[in-house]
Design a protein around this motif. Structure first.
Motif, PDB file in Angstrom:
ATOM      1  N   VAL A 231      11.926  14.010 -47.314  1.00 11.96           N
ATOM      2  CA  VAL A 231      11.785  12.569 -47.065  1.00 11.96           C
ATOM      3  C   VAL A 231      12.903  12.080 -46.141  1.00 11.96           C
ATOM      4  O   VAL A 231      12.667  11.375 -45.157  1.00 11.96           O
ATOM      5  CB  VAL A 231      11.790  11.778 -48.384  1.00 11.96           C
ATOM      6  CG1 VAL A 231      11.894  10.279 -48.121  1.00 11.96           C
ATOM      7  CG2 VAL A 231      10.541  12.082 -49.202  1.00 11.96           C
TER       8      VAL A 231
ATOM      9  N   GLN B  59      11.286   3.482 -46.764  1.00 15.53           N
ATOM     10  CA  GLN B  59      10.608   4.417 -47.652  1.00 15.53           C
ATOM     11  C   GLN B  59       9.882   3.640 -48.748  1.00 15.53           C
ATOM     12  O   GLN B  59      10.373   2.608 -49.195  1.00 15.53           O
ATOM     13  CB  GLN B  59      11.628   5.373 -48.294  1.00 15.53           C
ATOM     14  CG  GLN B  59      11.023   6.357 -49.260  1.00 15.53           C
ATOM     15  CD  GLN B  59      12.068   7.192 -49.987  1.00 15.53           C
ATOM     16  OE1 GLN B  59      11.729   7.992 -50.831  1.00 15.53           O
ATOM     17  NE2 GLN B  59      13.341   7.027 -49.690  1.00 15.53           N
TER      18      GLN B  59
ATOM     19  N   LYS C  96       4.555   7.779 -49.789  1.00 17.29           N
ATOM     20  CA  LYS C  96       4.466   8.788 -50.837  1.00 17.29           C
ATOM     21  C   LYS C  96       3.267   8.424 -51.705  1.00 17.29           C
ATOM     22  O   LYS C  96       3.230   7.342 -52.289  1.00 17.29           O
ATOM     23  CB  LYS C  96       5.754   8.819 -51.662  1.00 17.29           C
ATOM     24  CG  LYS C  96       6.982   9.095 -50.793  1.00 17.29           C
ATOM     25  CD  LYS C  96       8.228   9.390 -51.592  1.00 17.29           C
ATOM     26  CE  LYS C  96       8.712   8.247 -52.429  1.00 17.29           C
ATOM     27  NZ  LYS C  96      10.019   8.497 -53.028  1.00 17.29           N
TER      28      LYS C  96
ATOM     29  N   SER D 100       5.201  14.060 -48.321  1.00 21.09           N
ATOM     30  CA  SER D 100       5.245  12.668 -47.875  1.00 21.09           C
ATOM     31  C   SER D 100       4.861  12.589 -46.407  1.00 21.09           C
ATOM     32  O   SER D 100       4.852  13.594 -45.699  1.00 21.09           O
ATOM     33  CB  SER D 100       6.647  12.095 -48.080  1.00 21.09           C
ATOM     34  OG  SER D 100       7.076  12.255 -49.418  1.00 21.09           O
TER      35      SER D 100
END
Length: 381
Positions: free
Chosen positions: A166, A280, A301, A343
Motif C-alpha cells: 500500500v 488511502q 482496499k 490494493s
C-alpha cells in the motif's frame, strides 16, 4: 473487570436471534425431571443440551476507531452480514474503542466475560493489545487480528492487505505525478504518516520510503497521533511555515483523513495550485476531492472480502477448525497464518473501473451537488 462493571465500561452491543424452540423444550424437560437431572435451560450448559459447535456461540468484533469512515460504514456491516449468514443462531458482540487503548481492553474483557469464544480485533495499539491476547488465551479463546497486526502476541490468524505494498503504491503514484509535472527535483515533499502506535502505519511508511527514498527531497516528516485529521492539518501548517508554500511540490499523506487535513491547511494558506497529495481508504470525500483536483490519489482496499474472510475464519474457529490460509506474517513472536488481500491505486482515470464498478459507491453519490460539474468535466458517466 467483571460482571456489570465490565459491561458498563465496554459499551457493548449484542446482536442475537434466539428461537423459542432453543429454550422452551429444554426448559420443559428440565421441569419434568428436575429432581433427578438437575439440568438448566441456559443454552449450551447442563445435561441434555442440544448445543453444537458452529450452530450457536458468540464472537466479538472489536474495532479501533470511528474517525475514519470505513470502520462503521463498511467493516462493521460487512462483517455482521456475513456472520449472520454463516451462523444465524450465533451472537455478535460489537464494540468500537474510539481510538482509546484502555477502552478497547475493557471492551475485550467484557466480551470474554459475556461468553465470546472468538475475538476479532483491530488494535488501537499494536503492542498494547498483547494484554488482550494473553487474557483471551488464558480462557482458550482464539484471536484474529483484523486489518492491523498485533505484535509479539500468540494470535491465531491475521486478515489484512499487503500493507507495505500500500505504501509503495502511494509512493509510486506520487513519484509518477511529480515526474510528469517536472517537479520531482524542484522542491520538498511533506511526509504525513499515520499513528506511531499502529503497526500498519509503520508498514505504509516503510513501503512509501522504499518507493521515494533517493528520488525526492523530504522537507518535513511527521507521525500523526491517532490518525487525526486535525493533527495532520496542524503538522501541514508547521511544514508550510518552515518550508514556504512555494517550496512544497508534493504531500505524502498516509490515509484520506490525513490528506484532508493537509489539504485544508494548504487551502487556508492560500496555495494558488495544490501540489499532488496521496491518500488511502477511498473515502467518499477523498474520491470527490480527486474529481475536483484537490487530491491526486487514494488507495482502494476492497473491504467487503476482507471483512468476509475474517467472519469465515471466526466461524471456522468457533467450530473447532483450523483452516489453511495462503500467507504468513511474522509478528515478532511467531509466524502467523494470514490472508492478505491486494490494493489498487485510484486516480481520476480509474474511478469508474474501481470504486464504481465494485459498487463501493454509486456515481450519483460521488457526483452529488457541487461535484456534478467536476464529474462532467472528467467525463464520468
Amino acid at each position: 473487570m467483571r460482571g456489570h462493571e465490565a459491561l458498563r465500561a465496554a459499551e457493548v452491543t449484542v446482536l442475537d436471534k434466539p428461537m423459542m424452540s432453543r429454550w422452551l423444550a429444554p426448559a420443559l424437560a428440565c421441569l419434568a425431571v428436575s429432581v433427578l437431572a438437575g439440568c438448566t435451560s441456559e443454552k449450551g450448559q447442563g445435561a441434555g443440551s442440544s448445543s453444537a459447535p458452529g450452530r450457536d456461540g458468540t464472537v466479538a468484533l472489536l474495532l479501533k476507531e470511528n474517525k475514519t469512515t470505513r470502520w462503521e460504514a463498511f467493516d462493521r456491516p460487512y462483517f455482521t452480514e456475513k456472520w449472520k449468514s454463516l451462523c444465524p443462531g450465533c451472537k455478535l458482540i460489537y464494540s468500537n474503542a474510539e481510538q482509546d487503548s484502555a477502552k478497547q481492553q475493557a471492551q475485550a474483557e467484557a466480551a470474554l466475560t459475556n461468553g465470546a469464544k472468538v475475538l476479532v480485533i483491530t488494535p488501537v495499539d499494536s503492542e498494547a493489545a498483547v494484554a488482550i491476547v494473553a487474557r483471551a488465551k488464558a480462557q482458550k479463546v482464539p484471536v484474529i487480528a483484523y486489518d492491523a497486526l498485533i505484535m509479539n502476541a500468540d494470535i491465531d490468524y491475521f486478515v489484512s492487505f499487503q500493507n507495505e505494498k500500500v505504501g509503495e503504491l502511494q509512493g509510486q503514484a506520487l513519484l509518477k505525478k511529480l515526474t510528469a509535472d517536472g517537479t520531482a527535483d524542484k522542491g520538498k515533499v511533506v511526509w504525513i504518516n499515520g499513528s506511531p502506535t499502529d503497526n500498519n502505519a509503520r508498514q505504509f511508511k516503510k513501503g512509501a520510503h522504499t518507493a521515494l527514498d533517493g528520488k525526492v527531497s523530504v522537507g518535513r516528516e511527521y507521525d500523526t497521533p491517532d490518525w487525526s485529521p486535525d493533527k495532520a492539518q496542524q503538522e501541514m501548517e508547521q511544514a508550510i511555515t518552515a518550508l514556504g508554500k512555494d517550496n512544497i511540490v508534493g504531500v505524502y499523506a498516509a490515509n484520506d483523513g490525513t490528506a484532508g487535513g493537509a489539504i485544508a491547511a494548504m487551502k487556508s494558506a492560500g496555495f494558488a495550485t495544490l501540489p499532488p497529495v496521496t491518500g488511502q481508504d477511498a473515502e467518499l470525500a477523498a474520491i470527490q476531492r480527486i474529481i475536483s483536483g484537490e487530491q491526486y490519489m487514494t488507495v482502494y482496499k476492497a473491504i467487503k472480502p476482507e471483512a468476509e474472510a475474517a467472519a469465515e475464519l471466526a466461524y471456522a474457529l468457533l467450530k473447532g477448525e483450523r483452516p489453511s490460509v495462503p500467507d504468513v506474517v511474522n509478528n515478532g513472536q511467531k509466524d502467523v497464518p494470514a490472508r492478505l488481500l491486494t490494493s489498487i491505486a485510484v486516480t481520476r482515470d480509474n474511478i469508474m473501473d474501481t470504486v464504481v464498478k465494485d459498487g463501493f459507491y454509486k456515481l450519483s453519490d460521488i457526483c452529488a451537488a457541487q461535484y456534478a460539474s467536476a464529474c462532467a468535466a472528467a467525463h464520468l458517466q
